[in-house]
Design a protein around this motif. Structure first.
Motif, PDB file in Angstrom:
ATOM      1  N   ARG A 295      31.445  34.565  45.798  1.00  0.00           N
ATOM      2  CA  ARG A 295      30.868  33.231  45.623  1.00  0.00           C
ATOM      3  C   ARG A 295      29.535  33.358  44.895  1.00  0.00           C
ATOM      4  NH1 ARG A 295      33.038  29.050  48.659  1.00  0.00           N
ATOM      5  NH2 ARG A 295      34.633  29.735  50.106  1.00  0.00           N
TER       6      ARG A 295
ATOM      7  N   HIS B 221      33.317  27.446  37.544  1.00  0.00           N
ATOM      8  CA  HIS B 221      34.128  28.534  37.017  1.00  0.00           C
ATOM      9  C   HIS B 221      35.248  27.973  36.139  1.00  0.00           C
ATOM     10  CE1 HIS B 221      32.133  31.494  39.466  1.00  0.00           C
ATOM     11  NE2 HIS B 221      32.392  30.805  40.570  1.00  0.00           N
TER      12      HIS B 221
ATOM     13  N   ARG C 218      34.647  33.242  34.543  1.00  0.00           N
ATOM     14  CA  ARG C 218      36.048  33.130  34.971  1.00  0.00           C
ATOM     15  C   ARG C 218      36.160  32.856  36.464  1.00  0.00           C
ATOM     16  NH1 ARG C 218      38.592  38.454  32.114  1.00  0.00           N
ATOM     17  NH2 ARG C 218      38.508  37.700  29.988  1.00  0.00           N
ATOM     18  N   GLY C 219      35.265  33.450  37.244  1.00  0.00           N
ATOM     19  CA  GLY C 219      35.346  33.383  38.697  1.00  0.00           C
ATOM     20  C   GLY C 219      36.124  34.577  39.220  1.00  0.00           C
ATOM     21  N   MET C 220      35.592  35.246  40.206  1.00  0.00           N
ATOM     22  CA  MET C 220      36.233  36.415  40.794  1.00  0.00           C
ATOM     23  C   MET C 220      36.652  36.065  42.215  1.00  0.00           C
ATOM     24  SD  MET C 220      36.163  38.619  38.385  1.00  0.00           S
ATOM     25  CE  MET C 220      36.579  40.119  39.214  1.00  0.00           C
ATOM     26  N   PRO C 221      37.913  36.323  42.583  1.00  0.00           N
ATOM     27  CA  PRO C 221      38.381  36.008  43.934  1.00  0.00           C
ATOM     28  C   PRO C 221      37.508  36.676  45.003  1.00  0.00           C
ATOM     29  CG  PRO C 221      40.221  36.644  42.523  1.00  0.00           C
ATOM     30  CD  PRO C 221      38.957  36.921  41.755  1.00  0.00           C
ATOM     31  N   GLY C 222      37.096  35.903  45.983  1.00  0.00           N
ATOM     32  CA  GLY C 222      36.316  36.437  47.098  1.00  0.00           C
ATOM     33  C   GLY C 222      34.824  36.564  46.840  1.00  0.00           C
TER      34      GLY C 222
END
Length: 82
Positions: A54, A9, A48-52
């Motif tokens: 995977r 990410h 970007r990567g999203m919190p929570g």
């Protein structure tokens, strides 16, 4: 196969690969020979990567695809549609 692949990410980790392993279909799955694809906003969020959330890496980008069925996996059990 050729693919745009995300390895991590963030702003880096994205590359065009010409020797990514060919997928093998599992039970009740198909493999598509992709003829066209597009990057959409989901791909941007994935990079970007999203919190929570995977996501297994490496991840192939380009969720919107058009093509034809290249391989069909074995029939599964207990996977009735409806």
């Amino acid at each position: 196969m050729k693919a745009v692949v995300l390895h991590e990410h963030g702003t880096g980790g994205l590359g065009y690969e010409t020797d990514f392993p060919d997928p093998v279909p599992g039970a009740d799955e198909v493999v598509l020979r992709v003829r066209a694809t597009a990057l959409n906003y989901h791909d941007v969020f994935t990079r970007r990567g999203m919190p929570g959330i995977r996501i297994a890496m490496p991840a192939i980008m380009g969720l919107d695809v058009a093509g034809e069925i290249a391989a069909v996996g074995p029939e599964g059990h207990g996977m009735e549609g409806g």
